[in-house]
Design an enzyme around this catalytic site. Structure first.
Site, PDB file in Angstrom:
ATOM      1  N   LYS A  22     -15.879  61.439  12.978  1.00 41.31           N
ATOM      2  CA  LYS A  22     -15.608  62.847  12.664  1.00 41.31           C
ATOM      3  C   LYS A  22     -14.102  63.011  12.442  1.00 41.31           C
ATOM      4  O   LYS A  22     -13.346  63.308  13.357  1.00 41.31           O
ATOM      5  CB  LYS A  22     -16.123  63.738  13.800  1.00 41.31           C
ATOM      6  N   GLU A  66     -27.460  64.599   5.136  1.00 40.64           N
ATOM      7  CA  GLU A  66     -27.239  65.723   6.049  1.00 40.64           C
ATOM      8  C   GLU A  66     -26.700  66.889   5.240  1.00 40.64           C
ATOM      9  O   GLU A  66     -26.632  66.807   4.012  1.00 40.64           O
ATOM     10  CB  GLU A  66     -26.251  65.320   7.150  1.00 40.64           C
TER      11      GLU A  66
HETATM   12  N1  PMP Z   1     -22.871  66.848  10.176  1.00 41.64           N
HETATM   13  C1  PMP Z   1     -21.618  67.220   9.875  1.00 41.64           C
HETATM   14  C2  PMP Z   1     -21.010  66.733   8.609  1.00 41.64           C
HETATM   15  C3  PMP Z   1     -20.899  68.043  10.754  1.00 41.64           C
HETATM   16  O1  PMP Z   1     -19.647  68.406  10.467  1.00 41.64           O
HETATM   17  C4  PMP Z   1     -21.524  68.491  11.951  1.00 41.64           C
HETATM   18  C5  PMP Z   1     -20.764  69.329  12.944  1.00 41.64           C
HETATM   19  N2  PMP Z   1     -20.308  70.516  12.403  1.00 41.64           N
HETATM   20  C6  PMP Z   1     -22.836  68.103  12.194  1.00 41.64           C
HETATM   21  C7  PMP Z   1     -23.479  67.265  11.302  1.00 41.64           C
HETATM   22  C8  PMP Z   1     -23.538  68.539  13.452  1.00 41.64           C
HETATM   23  O2  PMP Z   1     -23.014  67.846  14.561  1.00 41.64           O
HETATM   24  P1  PMP Z   1     -23.010  68.450  16.026  1.00 41.64           P
HETATM   25  O3  PMP Z   1     -24.417  68.760  16.360  1.00 41.64           O
HETATM   26  O4  PMP Z   1     -22.435  67.371  16.858  1.00 41.64           O
HETATM   27  O5  PMP Z   1     -22.158  69.675  15.992  1.00 41.64           O
END
Ligand code: PMP
Length: 284
Positions: free
Chosen positions: A149, A182
């Site tokens: 991330k 995603e």
């Molecule tokens: N995919 C992306 C690209 C993201 O930036 C996020 C978080 N905003 C998610 C999935 C979801 O991740 P999380 O459940 O850890 O917030």
């Protein structure tokens, strides 16, 4: 608002970093988006784990211990009198010169902002949201791995622009093989004949913490779950679809491109999982 900056709480206006910070110049850094419910950080360990894993991948030494970061998050919450919040925890490469080398950067900047977030309007949680499939392909794991991330979100931002141009709030991104990966800031699930399916980690995704929680909740409810490659045609034909993320929580999808999902209404299993998720938040 008070912001925690490198171990000190400062007023928002004083919470500044150098224009030579490579976080700004190159998107060189890592971050987490974290929820706080009832005064407690939700899935705290998982977020700290992912932050350190992302930093390790880009060879960024975080200058604080896990405990110091957790204490910093609670300090930022207390300083702003918040018990329900969205925390943005950022570690930038720090100020360097105008060259790319991260090793010329003197000291990372660690920033904790405890604020609120409302990504999507309430009606979308009730009636479902419409999304498109973006033309922008999700970054290949052989480029910048989506599982880290990092502050480099332009891939997602380009797809988000497509979504906004199309009048939708989110866009689904396919990977280089044309499989569903995603969304720009959320993971995706479908339900087919009572089975919950989400793309596998290898599809080139951020392994969302909410995704993990939802998979656990579903398993606990006896719902069969699977991580499988999903092509767009399968997505269009799904009985139900929803997205997950720390900010979004669980949000139903009722239309993808021109295709209504199921009956075009929020599905029964999505509702059950949504209720179970909220029960978990209350008791976490
Ligand atoms: N995919 C992306 C690209 C993201 O930036 C996020 C978080 N905003 C998610 C999935 C979801 O991740 P999380 O459940 O850890 O917030």
């Amino acid at each position: 608002m008070k912001v925690w900056l490198n171990g000190t709480l400062v007023d928002e206006a004083q919470a500044t970093v150098s224009v030579l910070d490579h976080g700004l110049l190159y998107g060189d850094g890592v971050f987490e988006g974290i929820r706080v419910y009832g005064g407690r950080i939700f899935q705290c360990d998982a977020h700290i784990d992912r932050l350190f894993a992302s930093a390790k991948f880009i060879r960024l030494p975080i200058p604080f211990t896990r405990q110091e970061l957790v204490d910093g998050m609670y300090a930022a919450l207390n300083a702003n009198g918040r018990t329900d919040a969205y925390i943005r925890l950022v570690v930038t490469r720090g100020p360097g010169n105008l060259g790319l080398s991260p090793f010329k950067c003197s000291q990372p900047n660690t920033i904790i902002i405890a604020d609120t977030i409302a990504l999507y309007p309430q009606e979308m949680y009730r009636d479902g949201m419409e999304v498109i499939i973006a033309k922008t392909v999700r970054t290949s794991p052989r480029m910048v791995p989506p599982r880290a991330k990092t502050l480099n979100y332009l891939n997602n931002i380009l797809a988000k622009i497509e979504a906004i141009d199309a009048g939708t709030a989110e866009a689904i991104m396919l990977n280089e093989h044309g499989e569903v990966a995603e969304c720009t800031g959320d993971n995706i699930f479908i339900i087919e004949k009572g089975r919950l399916v989400t793309p596998p980690d290898e599809a080139g995704i951020l392994c969302g913490i909410t995704r993990g929680v939802v998979l656990d909740i579903a398993q606990g409810m006896g719902i069969p779950v699977a991580k499988e490659s999903i092509l767009p045609a399968r997505l269009y034909a799904a009985d139900e679809c929803f997205l997950t993320g720390s900010a979004a929580e669980i949000i139903p999808v009722t239309k993808i491109d021109a295709h209504l999902i199921g009956a075009g209404k929020v599905g029964a299993m999505t509702m059950k999982l949504h209720e179970a998720f909220h029960a978990m938040i209350k008791s976490h």
